[in-house]
Design a protein around this motif. Structure first.
Motif, PDB file in Angstrom:
ATOM      1  N   THR A 171       0.841  -1.187   0.000  1.00  0.00           N
ATOM      2  CA  THR A 171       0.000   0.000   0.000  1.00  0.00           C
ATOM      3  C   THR A 171       0.879   1.240   0.000  1.00  0.00           C
ATOM      4  O   THR A 171       1.811   1.351   0.792  1.00  0.00           O
ATOM      5  CB  THR A 171      -0.909   0.019   1.243  1.00  0.00           C
ATOM      6  OG1 THR A 171      -1.686  -1.176   1.244  1.00  0.00           O
ATOM      7  CG2 THR A 171      -1.811   1.222   1.241  1.00  0.00           C
ATOM      8  N   SER A 172       0.567   2.163  -0.909  1.00  0.00           N
ATOM      9  CA  SER A 172       1.321   3.414  -1.000  1.00  0.00           C
ATOM     10  C   SER A 172       0.414   4.563  -0.609  1.00  0.00           C
ATOM     11  O   SER A 172      -0.741   4.617  -1.006  1.00  0.00           O
ATOM     12  CB  SER A 172       1.840   3.612  -2.419  1.00  0.00           C
ATOM     13  OG  SER A 172       2.688   2.554  -2.784  1.00  0.00           O
ATOM     14  N   ASN A 173       0.958   5.503   0.168  1.00  0.00           N
ATOM     15  CA  ASN A 173       0.153   6.658   0.538  1.00  0.00           C
ATOM     16  C   ASN A 173       0.456   7.874  -0.342  1.00  0.00           C
ATOM     17  O   ASN A 173      -0.174   8.906  -0.205  1.00  0.00           O
ATOM     18  CB  ASN A 173       0.294   6.992   2.027  1.00  0.00           C
ATOM     19  CG  ASN A 173       1.728   7.182   2.466  1.00  0.00           C
ATOM     20  OD1 ASN A 173       2.635   7.160   1.657  1.00  0.00           O
ATOM     21  ND2 ASN A 173       1.921   7.340   3.749  1.00  0.00           N
ATOM     22  N   ILE A 174       1.427   7.743  -1.254  1.00  0.00           N
ATOM     23  CA  ILE A 174       1.704   8.770  -2.256  1.00  0.00           C
ATOM     24  C   ILE A 174       1.706   8.074  -3.615  1.00  0.00           C
ATOM     25  O   ILE A 174       2.515   7.188  -3.856  1.00  0.00           O
ATOM     26  CB  ILE A 174       3.062   9.456  -2.021  1.00  0.00           C
ATOM     27  CG1 ILE A 174       3.101  10.128  -0.648  1.00  0.00           C
ATOM     28  CG2 ILE A 174       3.348  10.470  -3.137  1.00  0.00           C
ATOM     29  CD1 ILE A 174       4.477  10.629  -0.246  1.00  0.00           C
ATOM     30  N   VAL A 175       0.776   8.472  -4.476  1.00  0.00           N
ATOM     31  CA  VAL A 175       0.685   7.880  -5.806  1.00  0.00           C
ATOM     32  C   VAL A 175       0.841   8.992  -6.838  1.00  0.00           C
ATOM     33  O   VAL A 175       0.158  10.010  -6.762  1.00  0.00           O
ATOM     34  CB  VAL A 175      -0.666   7.149  -6.010  1.00  0.00           C
ATOM     35  CG1 VAL A 175      -0.758   6.576  -7.419  1.00  0.00           C
ATOM     36  CG2 VAL A 175      -0.835   6.050  -4.970  1.00  0.00           C
ATOM     37  N   VAL A 176       1.745   8.787  -7.784  1.00  0.00           N
ATOM     38  CA  VAL A 176       2.015   9.766  -8.825  1.00  0.00           C
ATOM     39  C   VAL A 176       1.665   9.160 -10.166  1.00  0.00           C
ATOM     40  O   VAL A 176       2.035   8.022 -10.464  1.00  0.00           O
ATOM     41  CB  VAL A 176       3.501  10.200  -8.816  1.00  0.00           C
ATOM     42  CG1 VAL A 176       3.783  11.179  -9.942  1.00  0.00           C
ATOM     43  CG2 VAL A 176       3.885  10.796  -7.473  1.00  0.00           C
ATOM     44  N   VAL A 177       0.919   9.911 -10.977  1.00  0.00           N
ATOM     45  CA  VAL A 177       0.663   9.540 -12.366  1.00  0.00           C
ATOM     46  C   VAL A 177       1.532  10.453 -13.213  1.00  0.00           C
ATOM     47  O   VAL A 177       1.393  11.677 -13.146  1.00  0.00           O
ATOM     48  CB  VAL A 177      -0.827   9.723 -12.749  1.00  0.00           C
ATOM     49  CG1 VAL A 177      -1.055   9.347 -14.203  1.00  0.00           C
ATOM     50  CG2 VAL A 177      -1.721   8.912 -11.819  1.00  0.00           C
ATOM     51  N   GLY A 178       2.454   9.886 -13.965  1.00  0.00           N
ATOM     52  CA  GLY A 178       3.349  10.755 -14.721  1.00  0.00           C
ATOM     53  C   GLY A 178       4.198  10.012 -15.717  1.00  0.00           C
ATOM     54  O   GLY A 178       4.014   8.827 -15.973  1.00  0.00           O
ATOM     55  N   SER A 179       5.162  10.731 -16.250  1.00  0.00           N
ATOM     56  CA  SER A 179       5.992  10.198 -17.320  1.00  0.00           C
ATOM     57  C   SER A 179       7.343   9.701 -16.810  1.00  0.00           C
ATOM     58  O   SER A 179       7.863  10.163 -15.803  1.00  0.00           O
ATOM     59  CB  SER A 179       6.232  11.277 -18.379  1.00  0.00           C
ATOM     60  OG  SER A 179       6.936  12.361 -17.820  1.00  0.00           O
ATOM     61  N   CYS A 180       7.877   8.752 -17.552  1.00  0.00           N
ATOM     62  CA  CYS A 180       9.236   8.259 -17.362  1.00  0.00           C
ATOM     63  C   CYS A 180       9.987   8.589 -18.651  1.00  0.00           C
ATOM     64  O   CYS A 180       9.623   8.102 -19.719  1.00  0.00           O
ATOM     65  CB  CYS A 180       9.254   6.750 -17.163  1.00  0.00           C
ATOM     66  SG  CYS A 180       8.410   6.157 -15.693  1.00  0.00           S
ATOM     67  N   MET A 181      11.003   9.406 -18.553  1.00  0.00           N
ATOM     68  CA  MET A 181      11.774   9.814 -19.731  1.00  0.00           C
ATOM     69  C   MET A 181      13.242   9.460 -19.519  1.00  0.00           C
ATOM     70  O   MET A 181      13.754   9.533 -18.400  1.00  0.00           O
ATOM     71  CB  MET A 181      11.665  11.325 -19.962  1.00  0.00           C
ATOM     72  CG  MET A 181      10.262  11.832 -20.194  1.00  0.00           C
ATOM     73  SD  MET A 181       9.569  11.340 -21.758  1.00  0.00           S
ATOM     74  CE  MET A 181      10.460  12.416 -22.861  1.00  0.00           C
ATOM     75  N   ILE A 182      13.891   9.102 -20.600  1.00  0.00           N
ATOM     76  CA  ILE A 182      15.334   8.919 -20.576  1.00  0.00           C
ATOM     77  C   ILE A 182      15.935  10.218 -21.090  1.00  0.00           C
ATOM     78  O   ILE A 182      15.621  10.661 -22.198  1.00  0.00           O
ATOM     79  CB  ILE A 182      15.775   7.738 -21.468  1.00  0.00           C
ATOM     80  CG1 ILE A 182      15.063   6.439 -21.055  1.00  0.00           C
ATOM     81  CG2 ILE A 182      17.294   7.573 -21.414  1.00  0.00           C
ATOM     82  CD1 ILE A 182      15.319   5.994 -19.641  1.00  0.00           C
ATOM     83  N   ASP A 183      16.771  10.848 -20.286  1.00  0.00           N
ATOM     84  CA  ASP A 183      17.403  12.104 -20.668  1.00  0.00           C
ATOM     85  C   ASP A 183      18.759  11.817 -21.307  1.00  0.00           C
ATOM     86  O   ASP A 183      19.639  11.222 -20.669  1.00  0.00           O
ATOM     87  CB  ASP A 183      17.612  13.009 -19.454  1.00  0.00           C
ATOM     88  CG  ASP A 183      16.317  13.480 -18.823  1.00  0.00           C
ATOM     89  OD1 ASP A 183      15.269  13.418 -19.495  1.00  0.00           O
ATOM     90  OD2 ASP A 183      16.359  13.928 -17.659  1.00  0.00           O
TER      91      ASP A 183
END
Length: 110
Positions: free
Chosen positions: A2-14
């Protein structure tokens, strides 16, 4: 988990290139350093929260290329729950070409 911080976002290779200055249109200049980093605003936020002690999870997609697998491994090493980071079949991971000069940087996203 169980996570209390959930992020919806991108994964980019720089892909980061360093040079003494930015080129003008059509010009080729020699750089002095090249590095790859794991980036993306959402993933960066999730990793930062995990490093600060948060119980984090990321919802994102990566490609089924070598970068996608490396990205997931890096998130795990940073303490991020990757249960909801999915590998998109027949897809490339997102990349950002970043050029850094002595006077700043310029990003190109693909």
């Amino acid at each position: 988990m169980t996570s209390n911080i959930v992020v919806v976002g991108s994964c980019m290779i720089d892909f980061v290139s360093y040079a003494p200055r930015l080129p003008i249109a059509g010009e080729t200049i020699h750089g002095d350093k090249f590095v790859t980093n794991f980036g993306g605003k959402g993933a960066n936020q999730c990793v930062a929260a995990a490093k600060l002690g948060g119980n984090t999870a990321l919802i994102a997609k990566v490609g089924d290329d070598v970068w996608g697998a490396k990205y997931i491994d890096n998130l795990i090493k940073q303490g991020v729950n990757t249960e909801y980071v999915k590998i998109a079949p027949n897809s490339s991971s997102g990349i950002a070409q970043i050029n850094v000069s002595n006077s700043g940087c310029f990003n190109n996203y693909f």
